[in-house]
Write a protein that holds these residues in place. Structure first.
Motif, PDB file in Angstrom:
ATOM      1  N   ALA A 174     -89.577 -44.136  12.071  1.00 63.24           N
ATOM      2  CA  ALA A 174     -90.070 -43.611  13.346  1.00 63.24           C
ATOM      3  C   ALA A 174     -89.629 -42.176  13.572  1.00 63.24           C
ATOM      4  O   ALA A 174     -90.436 -41.306  13.888  1.00 63.24           O
ATOM      5  N   ARG A 175     -88.338 -41.912  13.393  1.00 59.84           N
ATOM      6  CA  ARG A 175     -87.833 -40.546  13.576  1.00 59.84           C
ATOM      7  C   ARG A 175     -86.494 -40.403  12.880  1.00 59.84           C
ATOM      8  O   ARG A 175     -85.827 -41.392  12.582  1.00 59.84           O
ATOM      9  N   VAL A 176     -86.126 -39.151  12.630  1.00 61.33           N
ATOM     10  CA  VAL A 176     -84.850 -38.812  11.997  1.00 61.33           C
ATOM     11  C   VAL A 176     -84.196 -37.741  12.850  1.00 61.33           C
ATOM     12  O   VAL A 176     -84.839 -36.749  13.210  1.00 61.33           O
ATOM     13  N   GLU A 177     -82.930 -37.928  13.176  1.00 62.35           N
ATOM     14  CA  GLU A 177     -82.229 -36.995  14.059  1.00 62.35           C
ATOM     15  C   GLU A 177     -81.041 -36.369  13.332  1.00 62.35           C
ATOM     16  O   GLU A 177     -80.266 -37.075  12.663  1.00 62.35           O
ATOM     17  N   LEU A 178     -80.919 -35.048  13.466  1.00 57.81           N
ATOM     18  CA  LEU A 178     -79.731 -34.317  13.022  1.00 57.81           C
ATOM     19  C   LEU A 178     -78.833 -34.095  14.225  1.00 57.81           C
ATOM     20  O   LEU A 178     -79.297 -33.649  15.277  1.00 57.81           O
ATOM     21  N   GLN A 179     -77.558 -34.377  14.068  1.00 56.56           N
ATOM     22  CA  GLN A 179     -76.613 -34.254  15.177  1.00 56.56           C
ATOM     23  C   GLN A 179     -75.425 -33.409  14.744  1.00 56.56           C
ATOM     24  O   GLN A 179     -74.922 -33.549  13.637  1.00 56.56           O
ATOM     25  N   GLY A 180     -74.986 -32.529  15.642  1.00 53.63           N
ATOM     26  CA  GLY A 180     -73.857 -31.666  15.338  1.00 53.63           C
ATOM     27  C   GLY A 180     -74.250 -30.362  14.706  1.00 53.63           C
ATOM     28  O   GLY A 180     -73.389 -29.617  14.229  1.00 53.63           O
ATOM     29  N   ILE A 181     -75.541 -30.058  14.711  1.00 53.50           N
ATOM     30  CA  ILE A 181     -76.040 -28.800  14.168  1.00 53.50           C
ATOM     31  C   ILE A 181     -77.289 -28.422  14.947  1.00 53.50           C
ATOM     32  O   ILE A 181     -78.074 -29.291  15.333  1.00 53.50           O
TER      33      ILE A 181
END
Length: 369
Positions: free
Chosen positions: A187-194
């Protein structure tokens, strides 16, 4: 009373013995019935959805309105309050509360336990359509999220490496996030901390006076361009503006040469313009080293194990490319692996039980000479 009980026991024993005699007299029939049941069981096991949590419809939802162009007070006044007034007209609402931030408006709604949450989602959509014209014109998306078990990320990873990750947003987004997003069932891909790069415009007050450029005039000029203005980032004391371009900035000189008035005063004449990493109020670390979080979500109808296997194969292939050299992916959580291990445990228990049953039958039911 004793005789009646003895008669009942004898009848039950007679019934069991008849069933045993019928089974032994017709071994082919019994074998076919057994094979039929085994076949139906195997087919059902393939059709059974594989999930880490059962499908349960919880009686609450969250309405999220992303809005990066206002202070919390502006978001509350222009978005949250009109949203609350419209959603309060929906029936069966037990509790509703909201919060407003510089980035979004979030409204939580709790309904009665026996409501059809899908019907409530339709009513919420109708109410939002009625007030859409009253919301700020730059509100682009409104999300209605049904919270349910299994809606969390199916995979959680941490990205670490010897290279500088703080400036690696474009690389990770291009060569890791987008290929994984293209996998069927993701469904979706999330980048976190950048965060992606942003344009930082540091104004020189003396130059603005010299060229006759007012602060409000500059803000109005930039608002009409291809930018999203964060009014909370305007500082009159040190005259600083932070902007997030709507489209990818390919050449910072395009912004430096931006003409502000009829006298051909350019933005670089009154400000210092730089491309910087986006601001963030949190960070992720692994083993005391800066890391980037990667969370992968699957579609609600997708098979967890199948999607997990494809994601793993894609990530392993991406890890071998030159673009990902010096970058290491560490898995923190993999729901697909947990479900697979649980299935292996069930199969192992079933096989063990079957073998023990055969041993018991062989020992206690065999015919002695």
């Amino acid at each position: 009373m004793k005789n009646n009980h003895q008669l009942q026991v004898n009848n039950e024993a007679t019934g069991i013995s008849r069933l045993a005699l019928f089974s032994m007299a017709r071994p082919v029939t019994i074998s076919m019935m057994f094979l039929t049941l085994v076949t139906f069981g195997l087919i059902s096991s393939k059709l059974l959805p594989l999930e880490s949590w059962p499908e349960i419809k919880l009686p609450f939802l969250i309405v999220v309105v992303p809005y990066d162009a206002g202070t919390p007070q502006e978001v509350e006044r222009n978005i949250t309050r009109p949203m609350e007034e419209a959603l309060a007209t929906i029936g069966d609402v037990v509790q509703m509360n909201s919060n407003s931030t510089t980035n979004s408006s979030n409204t939580f709604m709790l309904f009665d336990l026996d409501v059809d949450i899908d019907e409530k989602v339709m009513l919420v959509n109708e109410q939002i359509d009625l007030i859409r014209s009253d919301l700020p014109s730059d509100v682009r998306q409104i999300f209605i999220r049904k919270e349910q078990p299994g809606s969390e990320a199916m995979m959680q990873l941490r990205i670490i490496g010897d290279r500088d990750l703080e400036g690696a947003y474009d690389v990770l987004n291009q060569y890791l996030v987008k290929p994984v997003q293209r996998i069927p069932g993701v469904a979706r891909v999330e980048l976190q901390g950048i965060e992606p790069l942003e344009i930082s415009i540091n104004l020189d007050n003396d130059r603005m006076i010299r060229y006759g450029i007012g602060f409000n005039e500059l803000q109005s000029k930039l608002s009409n361009l291809n930018f999203t203005i964060k009014s909370g980032s305007f500082f009159t004391a040190d005259q600083a503006i932070r902007l997030s371009p709507k489209s990818q900035a390919t050449d910072i000189n395009d912004y430096r040469n931006l003409i502000l008035n009829d006298n051909n005063v350019r933005l670089k004449d009154i400000a210092t313009i730089e491309m910087l990493n986006g601001e963030r109020d949190y960070a992720r670390h692994l083993n005391r080293k800066y890391s980037v979080g990667l969370e992968i979500f699957k579609e609600s109808t997708a098979n967890l194990v199948d999607v997990g296997e494809q994601v793993l194969a894609t990530i392993n292939e991406i890890s071998q490319t030159d673009q990902m050299s010096g970058i290491k992916l560490v898995f923190l959580n993999n729901q697909a692996e947990g479900v697979t291990n649980s299935l292996k445990d069930v199969v192992t228990a079933g096989v063990t039980g079957s073998l023990l049953s055969l041993i018991v039958l062989f020992v206690f039911l065999r015919t002695y000479p």
